[in-house]
Motif scaffolding. Sequence first.
Motif, PDB file in Angstrom:
ATOM      1  N   ALA A   1      39.874 -16.503  18.802  1.00  0.00           N
ATOM      2  CA  ALA A   1      41.092 -16.428  17.991  1.00  0.00           C
ATOM      3  C   ALA A   1      42.327 -16.702  18.846  1.00  0.00           C
ATOM      4  N   THR A   2      42.337 -16.178  20.065  1.00  0.00           N
ATOM      5  CA  THR A   2      43.448 -16.444  20.972  1.00  0.00           C
ATOM      6  C   THR A   2      43.519 -17.922  21.327  1.00  0.00           C
ATOM      7  N   ALA A   3      42.364 -18.513  21.583  1.00  0.00           N
ATOM      8  CA  ALA A   3      42.317 -19.944  21.884  1.00  0.00           C
ATOM      9  C   ALA A   3      42.879 -20.762  20.725  1.00  0.00           C
ATOM     10  N   ASP A   4      42.533 -20.374  19.514  1.00  0.00           N
ATOM     11  CA  ASP A   4      43.048 -21.079  18.341  1.00  0.00           C
ATOM     12  C   ASP A   4      44.565 -20.982  18.275  1.00  0.00           C
ATOM     13  N   ALA A   5      45.116 -19.808  18.564  1.00  0.00           N
ATOM     14  CA  ALA A   5      46.569 -19.641  18.554  1.00  0.00           C
ATOM     15  C   ALA A   5      47.233 -20.498  19.619  1.00  0.00           C
ATOM     16  N   ILE A   6      46.632 -20.552  20.806  1.00  0.00           N
ATOM     17  CA  ILE A   6      47.183 -21.379  21.879  1.00  0.00           C
ATOM     18  C   ILE A   6      47.174 -22.843  21.478  1.00  0.00           C
ATOM     19  N   GLU A   7      46.060 -23.302  20.950  1.00  0.00           N
ATOM     20  CA  GLU A   7      45.917 -24.723  20.639  1.00  0.00           C
ATOM     21  C   GLU A   7      46.735 -25.149  19.427  1.00  0.00           C
ATOM     22  N   ARG A   8      47.111 -24.202  18.573  1.00  0.00           N
ATOM     23  CA  ARG A   8      47.985 -24.498  17.439  1.00  0.00           C
ATOM     24  C   ARG A   8      49.456 -24.251  17.759  1.00  0.00           C
ATOM     25  N   LEU A   9      49.748 -23.881  19.007  1.00  0.00           N
ATOM     26  CA  LEU A   9      51.117 -23.575  19.443  1.00  0.00           C
ATOM     27  C   LEU A   9      51.729 -22.490  18.562  1.00  0.00           C
ATOM     28  N   GLU A  10      51.003 -21.379  18.437  1.00  0.00           N
ATOM     29  CA  GLU A  10      51.452 -20.260  17.611  1.00  0.00           C
ATOM     30  C   GLU A  10      51.553 -19.000  18.476  1.00  0.00           C
ATOM     31  N   PRO A  11      52.602 -18.902  19.286  1.00  0.00           N
ATOM     32  CA  PRO A  11      52.709 -17.789  20.251  1.00  0.00           C
ATOM     33  C   PRO A  11      52.796 -16.420  19.602  1.00  0.00           C
ATOM     34  N   GLU A  12      53.318 -16.351  18.384  1.00  0.00           N
ATOM     35  CA  GLU A  12      53.469 -15.047  17.735  1.00  0.00           C
ATOM     36  C   GLU A  12      52.133 -14.387  17.427  1.00  0.00           C
ATOM     37  N   ARG A  13      51.047 -15.135  17.472  1.00  0.00           N
ATOM     38  CA  ARG A  13      49.718 -14.584  17.202  1.00  0.00           C
ATOM     39  C   ARG A  13      49.065 -13.970  18.435  1.00  0.00           C
ATOM     40  N   ILE A  14      49.699 -14.060  19.593  1.00  0.00           N
ATOM     41  CA  ILE A  14      49.086 -13.615  20.843  1.00  0.00           C
ATOM     42  C   ILE A  14      49.759 -12.340  21.316  1.00  0.00           C
ATOM     43  N   GLY A  15      48.977 -11.257  21.400  1.00  0.00           N
ATOM     44  CA  GLY A  15      49.498  -9.969  21.833  1.00  0.00           C
ATOM     45  C   GLY A  15      48.927  -9.537  23.163  1.00  0.00           C
ATOM     46  N   TYR A  16      49.390  -8.369  23.631  1.00  0.00           N
ATOM     47  CA  TYR A  16      48.942  -7.867  24.931  1.00  0.00           C
ATOM     48  C   TYR A  16      47.441  -7.611  24.956  1.00  0.00           C
ATOM     49  N   GLU A  17      46.860  -7.238  23.827  1.00  0.00           N
ATOM     50  CA  GLU A  17      45.425  -6.978  23.782  1.00  0.00           C
ATOM     51  C   GLU A  17      44.615  -8.273  23.818  1.00  0.00           C
ATOM     52  N   ASP A  18      45.281  -9.396  23.592  1.00  0.00           N
ATOM     53  CA  ASP A  18      44.616 -10.696  23.584  1.00  0.00           C
ATOM     54  C   ASP A  18      44.661 -11.393  24.941  1.00  0.00           C
ATOM     55  N   ALA A  19      45.753 -11.174  25.687  1.00  0.00           N
ATOM     56  CA  ALA A  19      45.949 -11.860  26.966  1.00  0.00           C
ATOM     57  C   ALA A  19      46.901 -11.037  27.819  1.00  0.00           C
ATOM     58  N   CYS A  20      46.490 -10.690  29.026  1.00  0.00           N
ATOM     59  CA  CYS A  20      47.347  -9.844  29.860  1.00  0.00           C
ATOM     60  C   CYS A  20      48.609 -10.577  30.288  1.00  0.00           C
ATOM     61  N   GLY A  21      48.578 -11.905  30.296  1.00  0.00           N
ATOM     62  CA  GLY A  21      49.762 -12.695  30.600  1.00  0.00           C
ATOM     63  C   GLY A  21      50.375 -13.290  29.352  1.00  0.00           C
ATOM     64  N   CYS A  22      50.326 -12.526  28.257  1.00  0.00           N
ATOM     65  CA  CYS A  22      50.714 -13.098  26.967  1.00  0.00           C
ATOM     66  C   CYS A  22      52.165 -13.559  26.931  1.00  0.00           C
ATOM     67  N   ILE A  23      53.071 -12.899  27.676  1.00  0.00           N
ATOM     68  CA  ILE A  23      54.472 -13.310  27.637  1.00  0.00           C
ATOM     69  C   ILE A  23      54.639 -14.693  28.267  1.00  0.00           C
ATOM     70  N   GLY A  24      53.978 -14.934  29.384  1.00  0.00           N
ATOM     71  CA  GLY A  24      54.025 -16.262  29.974  1.00  0.00           C
ATOM     72  C   GLY A  24      53.396 -17.305  29.070  1.00  0.00           C
ATOM     73  N   VAL A  25      52.284 -16.939  28.425  1.00  0.00           N
ATOM     74  CA  VAL A  25      51.635 -17.870  27.494  1.00  0.00           C
ATOM     75  C   VAL A  25      52.553 -18.169  26.324  1.00  0.00           C
ATOM     76  N   ARG A  26      53.184 -17.139  25.768  1.00  0.00           N
ATOM     77  CA  ARG A  26      54.132 -17.374  24.671  1.00  0.00           C
ATOM     78  C   ARG A  26      55.254 -18.301  25.117  1.00  0.00           C
ATOM     79  N   GLY A  27      55.731 -18.095  26.338  1.00  0.00           N
ATOM     80  CA  GLY A  27      56.821 -18.921  26.838  1.00  0.00           C
ATOM     81  C   GLY A  27      56.455 -20.385  26.958  1.00  0.00           C
TER      82      GLY A  27
END
Length: 248
Positions: free
Chosen positions: A176-202
């Motif tokens: 699910a996290t991979a899908d959010a990344i590949e669709r450029l949907e940062p709002e779907r990625i939380g701390y429980e999904d990726a420890c570097g989620c803020i950098g990923v969102r950025g």
Amino acid sequence: MRDHLEAERGAVRSKTSWPKALIVPHAGYAYSGPIAARAYLTLERGAEVVRRVVLVGPSHRVAFEGLAVPTCRAFATGLGAVPIDESAREQVLPLPFVHSRDDAHRDEHSLEVQLPFLQEVLGRFVALPIVVGRATGEQVAEALELVWGGDETVIVISSDLSHYLDYETAKRRDAATADAIERLEPERIGYEDACGCIGVRGILRAAATHGLAVDQLDLRSSGDTAGGRREVVGYGAWALARRRDDAQ
């Protein structure tokens, strides 16, 4: 690290160019090294051009507000010293949420583990290491915009995925996290999904601004590499590049 690069070389599609940005994991090499290697191999074609790497990773040990850059002149690894890009550091420091904090970098592994890979595939380069504390994806994107540069600059976002779930649950969560990344949907990625989620969102916000597409290079967990499957940590690797690269 070098063994992982050689072992994964055949799994990476050859292209005539290299990505503008990578998302890579930061665990011990035995666990996430094969996944990270697939990402770094995509930079080999840029070895003669890429001269600056902007590294963004989460703070694991020091709590602070905003983003932190070091005051030192170089980071040292077993492969030699990596100079800090002092000009780039001066470009981001005027932002009110960017601070000079050596304590945030001193014991932080999320950026340190990336450097030997970069030294191996690029040779000589300068780096701007940025550790992310309590910050937002918008702040990361704003800082990246100041040092975006051209073909000479590559951005590396350091992040693992889910932590300590059983193997099958982690596989679903990470997909699910991979899908959010590949669709450029940062709002779907939380701390429980990726420890570097803020950098990923950025970087996803920056990717949307600059017209970058995301290509998944690998998606595994410690249960696939060097650990058991009762509790695993997820790892993924992605390349972000201009859409025209997809046809090359």
